[in-house]
Design a protein around this motif. Structure first.
Motif, PDB file in Angstrom:
ATOM      1  N   PHE A 234       0.834  -1.190   0.000  1.00 48.65           N
ATOM      2  CA  PHE A 234       0.000   0.000   0.000  1.00 48.65           C
ATOM      3  C   PHE A 234       0.872   1.244   0.000  1.00 48.65           C
ATOM      4  O   PHE A 234       2.037   1.222   0.414  1.00 48.65           O
ATOM      5  N   GLY A 235       0.297   2.318  -0.482  1.00 44.89           N
ATOM      6  CA  GLY A 235       0.986   3.598  -0.515  1.00 44.89           C
ATOM      7  C   GLY A 235       0.174   4.670   0.179  1.00 44.89           C
ATOM      8  O   GLY A 235      -1.039   4.525   0.382  1.00 44.89           O
ATOM      9  N   TRP A 236       0.853   5.750   0.539  1.00 51.91           N
ATOM     10  CA  TRP A 236       0.158   6.891   1.157  1.00 51.91           C
ATOM     11  C   TRP A 236       1.117   8.080   1.212  1.00 51.91           C
ATOM     12  O   TRP A 236       2.285   7.910   1.578  1.00 51.91           O
ATOM     13  N   PRO A 237       0.646   9.256   0.846  1.00 50.00           N
ATOM     14  CA  PRO A 237       1.507  10.434   0.978  1.00 50.00           C
ATOM     15  C   PRO A 237       1.790  10.739   2.445  1.00 50.00           C
ATOM     16  O   PRO A 237       0.890  10.665   3.288  1.00 50.00           O
ATOM     17  N   ASN A 238       3.053  11.092   2.744  1.00 48.61           N
ATOM     18  CA  ASN A 238       3.428  11.448   4.122  1.00 48.61           C
ATOM     19  C   ASN A 238       3.002  10.376   5.117  1.00 48.61           C
ATOM     20  O   ASN A 238       2.527  10.688   6.209  1.00 48.61           O
ATOM     21  N   MET A 239       3.204   9.126   4.754  1.00 52.03           N
ATOM     22  CA  MET A 239       2.760   8.037   5.612  1.00 52.03           C
ATOM     23  C   MET A 239       3.398   8.118   6.992  1.00 52.03           C
ATOM     24  O   MET A 239       2.711   7.995   8.014  1.00 52.03           O
ATOM     25  N   TYR A 240       4.717   8.298   7.028  1.00 51.24           N
ATOM     26  CA  TYR A 240       5.422   8.384   8.302  1.00 51.24           C
ATOM     27  C   TYR A 240       6.180   9.706   8.475  1.00 51.24           C
ATOM     28  O   TYR A 240       6.572  10.037   9.586  1.00 51.24           O
TER      29      TYR A 240
END
Length: 621
Positions: A234-240
């Protein structure tokens, strides 16, 4: 005759676990038990399935009044489960008698590849019960039991916006053993997968899971042999990190568990669990430029655990729990001199009961826990509670209790094993064992058509490991100790009408923190909590073929320097199920999550999830 009290609703069986004792966790449900107890047998939410993927151990917890779930992407992608204002690493996940564990980081605690049909609904352990049964989880534990296998099955297909699609099959069968009276053997398995482009750009996912078990059930025992495998991208902007990049995670989990539960004598039992868990993750800081920074980790955990309850006399019982965990890690970004650790936990809690006049029972428990590792100092902690239970002539009841519990844990490898001078996640080699002290007062009222659970608590956390941010530093996160005092109030009410069930709650949290340093501008976790939170769930069945389920959550979050947008939010999860009488076994489900397209950042600086709508069909047999 004293009975076990349960709230039996047509589709919802619930009692706030704040008020359940360790006796409930060991499944002491004999109707001749000497004291009435409250048990958790169902979900505290109206909805029982997620929107946008297949179910996991964290599904629908975002609407559960007992916990606060902070997700990146959706809950089933990466979710931090916090209890009573703790942080994600203060929460454990317990299956059978064993706490499952990831030594690298609590972000991966919930990577447990078990089909939800195989497990009971979540029981949230806090206070004395968490100290008694949890391991390295100082605030709370999500505990679930292995359920009996049933001869049944289902197949599901789903589609939705954002190019979502889902396929799933689950089946179980039980057979009687001809040469052994009252013995059965069961087989159960599932295959699940889902994928979508995500509710926001660069929020795509591709999940798949396979799990199965063999179960042997006798007149006084149940044995389960389980294996599960799960792969998630999975992907996500600014995940961490807060650097405006599109991050990705590629996770692989393997889990093997052998669990045996044995009843003996009268109202006595023990449960022994052993497991092996391997978890691999490949983290990429920027999916467009993966060479900038990427990290590979592989953790292995082996454990054996024992818990039980021995009834010595009608007025005395011994509750106990013990667990040994051995872990190891191979990492491209953590130091090589701290890559393994052994954990030891032993808890003993004697229980005394007294019958009083007017159908009242007084129970008091006083015991201790011992925590140790081969790398850290040990800690002995006191746990105690006293409970007064009254049964009225009309079979209603009320329960009052006062409890005190101490617990401790050690920080994970990401907090202590990496670089403390460079990188995106900076460790702290001076982190010590964390300790927690919790005192609370609770009241539960149980009536024919409604129930109220309430508690007020004060918790003191010393040397809690938090991840912080400084505007003068280039680091995304730094591990720092903090002392925090937390005052909390919990209220939960359940009401049953003829064709409607209503679950509503209110929680209040207030914190006072001391980091002992001025070089901290924001906290990602310890100070990311709701001051006020309200939930409202409704199950409505206007006809035998139609069912509506809705969960709502409103929150007012503590202000945070890194949060973009508002500090308050309203989330809604709505499901419409149609079960045509002409096609027995078929359910057609239209579901929506985040109905109002709320953009609230559950983790400061990390974008919130968007709207998700799905249409699915499930055939049961």
């Amino acid at each position: 005759m004293i009975r076990i009290v349960q709230i039996a609703l047509p589709a919802l069986l619930f009692s706030a676990s704040t008020f359940s004792s360790a006796i409930d966790e060991t499944d002491n449900s004999d109707e001749e038990s000497h004291i009435e107890k409250i048990t958790v047998e169902g979900s505290a939410t109206a909805n029982n399935k997620p929107v946008g993927t297949f179910g996991s151990l964290v599904s629908n917890l975002e609407y559960d009044p007992r916990v606060d779930l902070q997700s990146r992407n959706m809950a089933e992608a990466q979710a931090d489960v916090t209890i009573r204002g703790g942080i994600f690493e203060n929460t454990g996940f317990r299956i059978g008698s064993a706490t499952l564990f990831d030594p690298q980081t609590g972000h991966y605690f919930a990577e447990i590849p078990i089909a939800q049909e195989m497990l009971s609904n979540a029981n949230v352990l806090t206070g004395v019960d968490n100290a008694l049964l949890g391991v390295n989880s100082s605030v709370g534990t999500i505990s679930r039991k292995w359920t009996p296998i049933k001869t049944s099955g289902s197949v599901s297909l789903g589609a939705g916006n954002n190019n979502f699609n889902l396929q799933r099959i689950h089946s179980g069968v039980t057979l009687a053993l001809v040469d052994f009276t009252d013995w059965t053997i069961g087989f159960e398995g599932e295959l699940s997968r889902s994928e979508s482009d995500g509710t926001i750009e660069n929020g795509d996912h591709d999940f798949q899971r396979a799990s199965g078990r063999i179960q042997l059930v006798g007149p006084s025992s149940q044995t389960d042999l389980f294996f599960g495998a799960q792969e998630k991208f999975f992907g996500w902007p600014n995940m961490y990190t807060p650097f405006n990049v599109n991050e990705t995670e590629d996770l692989k989990a393997r889990l093997f568990i052998l669990n045996h539960k044995q009843y003996y004598a009268q109202d006595s039992l023990f449960e022994i669990s052993t497991y092996y868990r391997r978890h691999r993750d490949h983290y990429v800081f920027s999916r467009e430029n993966p060479d900038i920074f990427e990290a590979f980790h592989e953790t292995d955990v082996k454990s054996i655990a024992l818990s039980g309850r021995h009834l010595q006399t009608v007025s005395f019982a011994l509750n106990y729990s013990a667990q040994f965990i051995a872990d190891g890690i191979e990492s491209t970004t953590l130091e090589n001199n701290f890559t393994s650790r052994h954990y030891y936990k032993l808890s003993v809690l004697p229980e005394y009961r007294m019958d009083l006049q007017n159908d009242r029972q007084l129970t008091y428990r006083l015991g201790a826990t011992f925590d140790d590792t081969n790398r850290d100092g040990s800690e002995t902690s006191l746990i105690a509670d006293i409970t007064l239970n009254t049964i009225n002539a009309d079979d209603t009841s009320q329960t009052v209790y006062l409890s005190y519990a101490q617990a401790s844990q050690v920080p994970g490898y990401t907090a202590i094993g990496g670089s403390n001078t460079s990188g995106l996640f900076r460790s702290n080699y001076n982190l010590a064992r964390e300790t927690t002290k919790n005192i609370e007062l609770g009241l539960a009222l149980d009536r024919d058509t409604w129930r109220l659970d309430s508690a007020i608590f004060y918790r003191q956390d010393d040397d809690l490991t938090d991840w912080t941010y400084s505007l003068s530093s280039s680091s995304a996160r730094s591990a720092n100790p903090v002392n925090i005092e937390t005052l909390g109030l919990e209220l939960l009410a359940i009401k049953r009408l003829d064709n409607t069930e209503i679950i509503t709650s209110y929680t209040f949290l207030n914190k006072s923190e001391d980091y002992a340093t001025a070089d901290i501008d924001a906290s990602f976790y310890a100070l990311n909590y709701p001051d006020h939170r309200v939930t409202l769930g409704v199950i409505w069945r206007p006809t035998s073929m139609v069912e509506f389920r809705v969960d709502n959550e409103w929150r007012k979050q503590e202000e945070n320097t890194l949060r973009n947008g508002d500090d308050d939010a309203l989330f809604t999860h709505l499901t419409l199920k149609i079960s045509p009488s002409q096609l027995k076994g078929l359910d057609i489900i239209l579901a929506a999550d985040n109905l109002w397209d709320e953009s609230f950042e559950e983790v400061p600086g990390t974008p919130g999830r968007g709207e998700q709508y799905t249409l699915s069909a499930t055939y049961h047999w």
